[in-house]
Scaffold this active site. Structure first.
Site, PDB file in Angstrom:
ATOM      1  N   TRP A 100      -6.438   8.461   6.823  1.00  0.00           N
ATOM      2  CA  TRP A 100      -6.522   7.235   5.242  1.00  0.00           C
ATOM      3  C   TRP A 100      -5.567   7.782   4.295  1.00  0.00           C
ATOM      4  CZ3 TRP A 100      -5.705   3.695   7.788  1.00  0.00           C
ATOM      5  CH2 TRP A 100      -6.685   2.897   8.917  1.00  0.00           C
ATOM      6  N   ASP A 167     -11.538   6.221  -2.113  1.00  0.00           N
ATOM      7  CA  ASP A 167     -11.242   5.104  -1.116  1.00  0.00           C
ATOM      8  C   ASP A 167     -12.547   5.463  -0.750  1.00  0.00           C
ATOM      9  OD1 ASP A 167     -11.181   4.172   1.210  1.00  0.00           O
ATOM     10  OD2 ASP A 167      -9.726   5.182   2.013  1.00  0.00           O
ATOM     11  N   LYS A 191     -16.396  -1.830   7.688  1.00  0.00           N
ATOM     12  CA  LYS A 191     -16.260  -1.107   7.626  1.00  0.00           C
ATOM     13  C   LYS A 191     -18.125  -1.254   7.453  1.00  0.00           C
ATOM     14  CE  LYS A 191     -12.825   1.279   9.141  1.00  0.00           C
ATOM     15  NZ  LYS A 191     -11.871   1.884   8.726  1.00  0.00           N
TER      16      LYS A 191
HETATM   17  C1  LIG Z   1     -10.455   2.136   8.061  1.00  0.00           C
HETATM   18  C2  LIG Z   1     -10.841   2.663   6.599  1.00  0.00           C
HETATM   19  C3  LIG Z   1      -8.907   1.918   5.801  1.00  0.00           C
HETATM   20  C4  LIG Z   1      -8.214   0.950   6.463  1.00  0.00           C
HETATM   21  O1  LIG Z   1      -8.532  -0.458   6.294  1.00  0.00           O
HETATM   22  P1  LIG Z   1      -7.786  -1.546   6.768  1.00  0.00           P
HETATM   23  O2  LIG Z   1      -8.445  -3.092   5.927  1.00  0.00           O
HETATM   24  O3  LIG Z   1      -6.968  -1.736   7.757  1.00  0.00           O
HETATM   25  O4  LIG Z   1      -6.356  -1.180   5.680  1.00  0.00           O
HETATM   26  C5  LIG Z   1      -8.537   2.277   4.638  1.00  0.00           C
HETATM   27  N1  LIG Z   1      -9.676   4.127   4.924  1.00  0.00           N
HETATM   28  C6  LIG Z   1     -10.528   3.947   5.386  1.00  0.00           C
HETATM   29  C7  LIG Z   1     -11.514   5.856   4.974  1.00  0.00           C
HETATM   30  C8  LIG Z   1     -11.011   3.558   6.473  1.00  0.00           C
HETATM   31  O5  LIG Z   1     -12.150   3.776   7.799  1.00  0.00           O
END
Ligand SMILES: *Cc1c(COP(=O)(O)O)cnc(C)c1O
Length: 354
Positions: A100, A167, A191
């Site tokens: 990511w 993030d 998540k």
């Molecule tokens: C799943 C994830 C993403 C991507 O998320 P989307 O909502 O599918 O774009 C980005 N960063 C992390 C750490 C993730 O676990």
């Protein structure tokens, strides 16, 4: 029978949240209308959005500190772009800790120079690399608090005097941190806080308005702040369900209460991984994630037996990501301790049979 859901994302949600969300789809607040067939400008939905925004700030301890909470669309992947669009004038720093982070870097490079302040790529991201100094002339530093795919998690964050962007998609609301050390936090809801379809962005307003490029409205954080997260039609169902999850979290005692349970779950599973000779952990011990535990069989020949055993026990979603192989057990907030107990029992039964 309800499964023991270890899915990495979209994730398990509290049973009572699923129940309330499904009721609202039928009849929202006794209005005779469905949540998903009313105007997002209606009083009832505006209240939902305001509650979802204020609960996020309240739980993170960021109320009255110059932050705004937004529920936007496009996923965390969209924030890879929005962050750079709004903040990257010439040069930004990124910590490369996994897939990511790598994707975020790729997008940022469209807008300016990107410096990787450290990377664990050469070791297939099995640890969090040490950062030896961050240049002061960067527009911001971007980090990924929890690496969902590799099962590593940052335990501390660099002290910098440039904006710190994080993030937090896969560990937001899972552990107590001083969230005011971050200037911008974003997280895809699916998540740890809701269904797919929205992402939470928590942003300190004073870092905005500093780039010279023109920003299209929908990509402009300042527009979303000015419109109270209602610039265009928000993802009403994901926002509502996220609000219910945050209410649930507040009612059980907030982040510090859930952190205690999350630590217990992680301890239970990692001690089995370490004591059981049939399994070995993937991530370096000191960087292990309390959300996503990655592990492999020491003997691949046991795979079919083990897979049949955990499926038989009602476990779902522990197949590892293709870039790591083996297994990944995601233990997000709503996963009960008992589910981890069931997995650990299956693992020790595997040892007896091997
Ligand atoms: C799943 C994830 C993403 C991507 O998320 P989307 O909502 O599918 O774009 C980005 N960063 C992390 C750490 C993730 O676990």
């Amino acid at each position: 029978m309800k499964k023991h859901n270890f899915s990495a994302g979209p994730c398990i949600l509290p049973q009572q949240v699923l129940l309330k969300a499904s009721e609202a789809v039928q009849d929202f607040n006794g209005s005779g209308l469905s949540l998903i067939e009313i105007s997002h400008r209606s009083k009832d939905f505006v209240e939902v959005m305001e509650k979802a925004r204020s609960l996020a700030l309240e739980l993170l301890g960021l109320e009255g500190k110059g932050y705004h909470a937004l529920y936007l669309q496009g996923g965390a992947s969209m924030e890879f772009i929005r962050v750079a669009y709004n903040l990257l004038e010439t040069k930004a720093g990124y910590l490369n800790t996994g897939t990511w982070a790598n994707n975020a870097i790729k997008e940022a490079k469209l807008f300016g120079e990107v410096i990787e302040v450290a990377s664990s790529k050469a070791e297939n991201y099995n640890h969090i690399p040490k950062i030896y100094g961050v240049p002061n002339d960067l527009d911001y530093l971007h980090v990924t608090s929890n690496n969902t795919i590799f099962g590593t998690q940052m335990k501390t964050f660099p002290k910098v005097n440039i904006p710190l962007v994080c993030d937090m998609s896969s560990d937001i609301f899972s552990r107590q941190l001083d969230f005011s050390q971050f200037d911008l936090i974003y997280a895809g809801a699916q998540k740890n806080m809701g269904p797919a379809g929205t992402e939470l962005v928590v942003i300190k307003e004073d870092i905005l308005g500093k780039v010279s490029r023109k920003i299209p409205s929908i990509l402009d954080y300042q527009v979303h702040i000015a419109k109270d997260s209602m610039f265009n039609t928000p993802a009403v169902f994901p926002v509502y369900t996220s609000m219910l999850t945050l209410e649930w979290l507040k009612n059980i005692g907030g982040i510090s209460a859930i952190e205690e349970i999350n630590n217990k779950k992680a301890q239970l599973l990692y001690s089995e991984i370490d004591l059981n000779p049939v399994f070995k952990g993937f991530a370096n011990v000191e960087d292990r994630s309390i959300m996503n535990a990655t592990f492999n069989l020491t003997d691949e020949k046991l795979k079919d037996t083990f897979d049949a055993m955990w499926k038989e026990a009602g476990i779902s979603g522990i197949n590892g990501h293709r870039s790591v192989g083996g297994y990944r057990a995601s233990m997000y907030n709503a996963l009960p301790l008992e589910s981890v107990g069931v997995l650990v029992d299956v693992m020790s039964e595997m040892e007896r049979r091997a």
